[in-house]
Design a protein around this motif. Structure first.
Motif, PDB file in Angstrom:
ATOM      1  N   GLN A 189       0.803  -1.214   0.000  1.00 48.87           N
ATOM      2  CA  GLN A 189       0.000   0.000   0.000  1.00 48.87           C
ATOM      3  C   GLN A 189       0.844   1.276   0.000  1.00 48.87           C
ATOM      4  O   GLN A 189       0.348   2.343  -0.355  1.00 48.87           O
ATOM      5  CB  GLN A 189      -0.918   0.012   1.223  1.00 48.87           C
ATOM      6  CG  GLN A 189      -1.804  -1.211   1.356  1.00 48.87           C
ATOM      7  CD  GLN A 189      -2.514  -1.252   2.692  1.00 48.87           C
ATOM      8  OE1 GLN A 189      -2.904  -0.213   3.232  1.00 48.87           O
ATOM      9  NE2 GLN A 189      -2.689  -2.448   3.243  1.00 48.87           N
ATOM     10  N   ILE A 190       2.104   1.157   0.417  1.00 46.42           N
ATOM     11  CA  ILE A 190       2.888   2.384   0.607  1.00 46.42           C
ATOM     12  C   ILE A 190       4.250   2.373  -0.083  1.00 46.42           C
ATOM     13  O   ILE A 190       4.942   3.393  -0.086  1.00 46.42           O
ATOM     14  CB  ILE A 190       3.120   2.653   2.104  1.00 46.42           C
ATOM     15  CG1 ILE A 190       3.936   1.516   2.741  1.00 46.42           C
ATOM     16  CG2 ILE A 190       1.797   2.858   2.839  1.00 46.42           C
ATOM     17  CD1 ILE A 190       4.387   1.802   4.160  1.00 46.42           C
ATOM     18  N   ARG A 192       6.824   1.208  -3.465  1.00 52.07           N
ATOM     19  CA  ARG A 192       7.124   0.679  -4.790  1.00 52.07           C
ATOM     20  C   ARG A 192       8.635   0.777  -5.004  1.00 52.07           C
ATOM     21  O   ARG A 192       9.268   1.765  -4.621  1.00 52.07           O
ATOM     22  CB  ARG A 192       6.414   1.470  -5.901  1.00 52.07           C
ATOM     23  CG  ARG A 192       4.894   1.451  -5.836  1.00 52.07           C
ATOM     24  CD  ARG A 192       4.318   0.114  -6.250  1.00 52.07           C
ATOM     25  NE  ARG A 192       2.874   0.171  -6.354  1.00 52.07           N
ATOM     26  CZ  ARG A 192       2.028   0.008  -5.323  1.00 52.07           C
ATOM     27  NH1 ARG A 192       2.516  -0.218  -4.117  1.00 52.07           N
ATOM     28  NH2 ARG A 192       0.734   0.082  -5.507  1.00 52.07           N
ATOM     29  N   THR A 211       4.684   6.252  -0.311  1.00 48.62           N
ATOM     30  CA  THR A 211       3.513   7.128  -0.266  1.00 48.62           C
ATOM     31  C   THR A 211       2.276   6.288  -0.004  1.00 48.62           C
ATOM     32  O   THR A 211       2.352   5.051   0.068  1.00 48.62           O
ATOM     33  CB  THR A 211       3.357   7.912  -1.583  1.00 48.62           C
ATOM     34  OG1 THR A 211       2.328   8.888  -1.430  1.00 48.62           O
ATOM     35  CG2 THR A 211       3.021   6.978  -2.733  1.00 48.62           C
ATOM     36  N   ASN A 212       1.156   6.909   0.134  1.00 46.67           N
ATOM     37  CA  ASN A 212      -0.121   6.210   0.224  1.00 46.67           C
ATOM     38  C   ASN A 212      -0.695   6.117  -1.181  1.00 46.67           C
ATOM     39  O   ASN A 212      -1.280   7.063  -1.686  1.00 46.67           O
ATOM     40  CB  ASN A 212      -1.073   6.957   1.159  1.00 46.67           C
ATOM     41  CG  ASN A 212      -2.397   6.232   1.346  1.00 46.67           C
ATOM     42  OD1 ASN A 212      -2.654   5.205   0.705  1.00 46.67           O
ATOM     43  ND2 ASN A 212      -3.243   6.760   2.215  1.00 46.67           N
ATOM     44  N   PHE A 213      -0.500   4.973  -1.816  1.00 47.05           N
ATOM     45  CA  PHE A 213      -0.908   4.821  -3.207  1.00 47.05           C
ATOM     46  C   PHE A 213      -2.428   4.806  -3.381  1.00 47.05           C
ATOM     47  O   PHE A 213      -2.920   4.945  -4.502  1.00 47.05           O
ATOM     48  CB  PHE A 213      -0.304   3.540  -3.792  1.00 47.05           C
ATOM     49  CG  PHE A 213       1.179   3.622  -4.000  1.00 47.05           C
ATOM     50  CD1 PHE A 213       1.704   4.257  -5.123  1.00 47.05           C
ATOM     51  CD2 PHE A 213       2.062   3.092  -3.081  1.00 47.05           C
ATOM     52  CE1 PHE A 213       3.074   4.348  -5.316  1.00 47.05           C
ATOM     53  CE2 PHE A 213       3.428   3.177  -3.267  1.00 47.05           C
ATOM     54  CZ  PHE A 213       3.942   3.808  -4.387  1.00 47.05           C
ATOM     55  N   SER A 214      -3.164   4.646  -2.302  1.00 46.00           N
ATOM     56  CA  SER A 214      -4.624   4.648  -2.407  1.00 46.00           C
ATOM     57  C   SER A 214      -5.206   6.048  -2.405  1.00 46.00           C
ATOM     58  O   SER A 214      -6.386   6.233  -2.652  1.00 46.00           O
ATOM     59  CB  SER A 214      -5.231   3.841  -1.252  1.00 46.00           C
ATOM     60  OG  SER A 214      -4.929   4.463  -0.004  1.00 46.00           O
ATOM     61  N   SER A 215      -4.349   7.042  -2.113  1.00 46.10           N
ATOM     62  CA  SER A 215      -4.824   8.422  -2.068  1.00 46.10           C
ATOM     63  C   SER A 215      -4.133   9.248  -3.142  1.00 46.10           C
ATOM     64  O   SER A 215      -2.926   9.468  -3.081  1.00 46.10           O
ATOM     65  CB  SER A 215      -4.545   9.041  -0.694  1.00 46.10           C
ATOM     66  OG  SER A 215      -4.882  10.416  -0.689  1.00 46.10           O
ATOM     67  N   PRO A 216      -4.864   9.739  -4.125  1.00 45.34           N
ATOM     68  CA  PRO A 216      -4.247  10.537  -5.205  1.00 45.34           C
ATOM     69  C   PRO A 216      -3.745  11.894  -4.745  1.00 45.34           C
ATOM     70  O   PRO A 216      -2.989  12.555  -5.431  1.00 45.34           O
ATOM     71  CB  PRO A 216      -5.390  10.695  -6.211  1.00 45.34           C
ATOM     72  CG  PRO A 216      -6.629  10.582  -5.390  1.00 45.34           C
ATOM     73  CD  PRO A 216      -6.315   9.582  -4.306  1.00 45.34           C
ATOM     74  N   THR A 218      -2.016  12.434  -1.942  1.00 45.80           N
ATOM     75  CA  THR A 218      -0.818  12.307  -1.108  1.00 45.80           C
ATOM     76  C   THR A 218       0.427  12.680  -1.895  1.00 45.80           C
ATOM     77  O   THR A 218       0.613  12.257  -3.033  1.00 45.80           O
ATOM     78  CB  THR A 218      -0.671  10.871  -0.596  1.00 45.80           C
ATOM     79  OG1 THR A 218      -1.850  10.539   0.147  1.00 45.80           O
ATOM     80  CG2 THR A 218       0.549  10.725   0.303  1.00 45.80           C
ATOM     81  N   THR A 220       4.064  12.359  -3.006  1.00 50.25           N
ATOM     82  CA  THR A 220       4.973  11.219  -3.098  1.00 50.25           C
ATOM     83  C   THR A 220       6.354  11.591  -2.582  1.00 50.25           C
ATOM     84  O   THR A 220       6.904  12.628  -2.935  1.00 50.25           O
ATOM     85  CB  THR A 220       5.087  10.728  -4.544  1.00 50.25           C
ATOM     86  OG1 THR A 220       3.789  10.341  -4.988  1.00 50.25           O
ATOM     87  CG2 THR A 220       6.039   9.548  -4.653  1.00 50.25           C
TER      88      THR A 220
END
Length: 233
Positions: A189-190, A192, A211-216, A218, A220
Motif C-alpha cells: 500500500q505504501i 514501490r 507514499t499512500n498509493f490509495s490516495s491521489p 498524497t 509522493t
C-alpha cells in the motif's frame, strides 16, 4: 622465533600471490569477499604486520580509509599488532577514542555476539612513506588486539576473525533489507521499488517510492538507495 626470521615477509598479496611467503605461525589473511579491502600484508615481527589497503573503487587513486579483512591461524590470548601504513587523512577519529570492529565466527557460534569494538594501543600518525606528491606523507593507523580463540587452544580450535574500520554494510545486506520491508503486510500500500539506473560496476541502484498509493492527493516521497555503497561511513 627470532626477529631475524622476519624481514618484510609478504604473507598476503591480493594481486600477486606468487610472491607470498609465510611461516607456519604466520596469520592467514584474506579480503576476497564482498566489501573486503586489503591489498597486502607484510610480516615484520613474530606478531606484527604492516598492512596496505587498496584505494576506493572508481576513485581517483586516493581515499584509503576503508579496511576490511579476515585472519586465521592465530593464537588465543596473544597480542597481535597491525599497522595500516597508507592512510591519507591528516586526522582520524582513532586518535579520539575510536576502535576498529572485530567479528569472531567462533564467538558468534558460542555466544551469539557479533561485531564488537576491540583493540588497544591505538594510534594514528604521519609516517615516512611518501605519497605521489613528494611533499606529502602517508599516515599509519596502528592497533593491537588479542583474539578470543586460536589454534593453541585444543578445546576451541582455530577461529576466523574479521577486522574492519567500522561495521560493514554490504550491498547484499541492503538488498535483503529492502526485501524484508516488502514482506511487511502494509508494504504493497505504501512502497514501490524500481531500478533507477546501474552503478559504474553494474549494480542496480534502486528507487524507493514511499507514499499512500490509495490516495491521489498524497505527496509522493522518493528515496534513492545507492547500491554502490558497500560500507558504513
Amino acid at each position: 622465533s627470532s626477529e631475524s626470521e622476519f624481514k618484510s615477509i609478504t604473507v598476503y598479496d591480493s594481486l600477486d600471490s606468487a610472491n607470498v611467503l609465510a611461516l607456519p605461525s604466520s596469520l592467514t589473511f584474506d579480503a576476497e569477499f564482498e566489501s573486503g579491502n586489503l591489498r597486502r600484508a607484510v610480516q615484520i615481527g613474530e606478531h606484527e604486520y604492516h598492512l596496505v589497503t587498496s584505494t576506493d573503487v572508481n576513485g581517483n587513486g586516493k581515499h584509503t580509509q576503508w579496511f576490511y579483512f579476515s585472519v586465521k591461524n592465530m593464537k588465543a590470548g596473544i597480542d597481535y599488532k597491525f599497522n595500516i601504513v597508507n592512510m591519507e587523512k591528516a586526522t582520524s577519529e582513532f586518535n579520539c577514542g575510536m576502535r576498529p570492529v572485530m567479528y569472531s565466527t567462533k564467538r558468534a557460534e558460542k555466544t551469539g555476539q557479533g561485531w564488537l569494538r576491540d583493540g588497544h594501543n591505538i594510534g594514528y600518525y604521519p609516517n615516512t612513506f611518501p605519497q605521489k606528491d613528494p611533499n606529502k606523507r602517508y599516515y599509519t593507523l596502528t592497533f593491537s588486539l588479542s583474539f578470543p580463540y586460536g589454534s593453541n587452544n585444543n578445546d576451541d580450535g582455530d577461529d576466523v576473525c574479521y577486522l574492519a574500520v567500522n561495521y560493514p554494510f554490504t550491498l547484499t545486506m541492503q538488498l535483503q533489507h529492502i526485501e524484508n520491508i516488502h514482506k511487511l503486510h502494509i508494504a504493497p500500500q505504501i512502497l514501490r521499488t524500481t531500478t533507477l539506473c546501474k552503478t559504474l560496476v553494474g549494480n542496480p541502484c534502486e528507487l524507493l517510492t514511499i507514499t499512500n498509493f490509495s490516495s491521489p492527493l498524497t505527496t509522493t516521497t522518493t528515496a534513492v538507495s545507492s547500491s554502490s555503497l558497500s560500507s558504513s561511513p
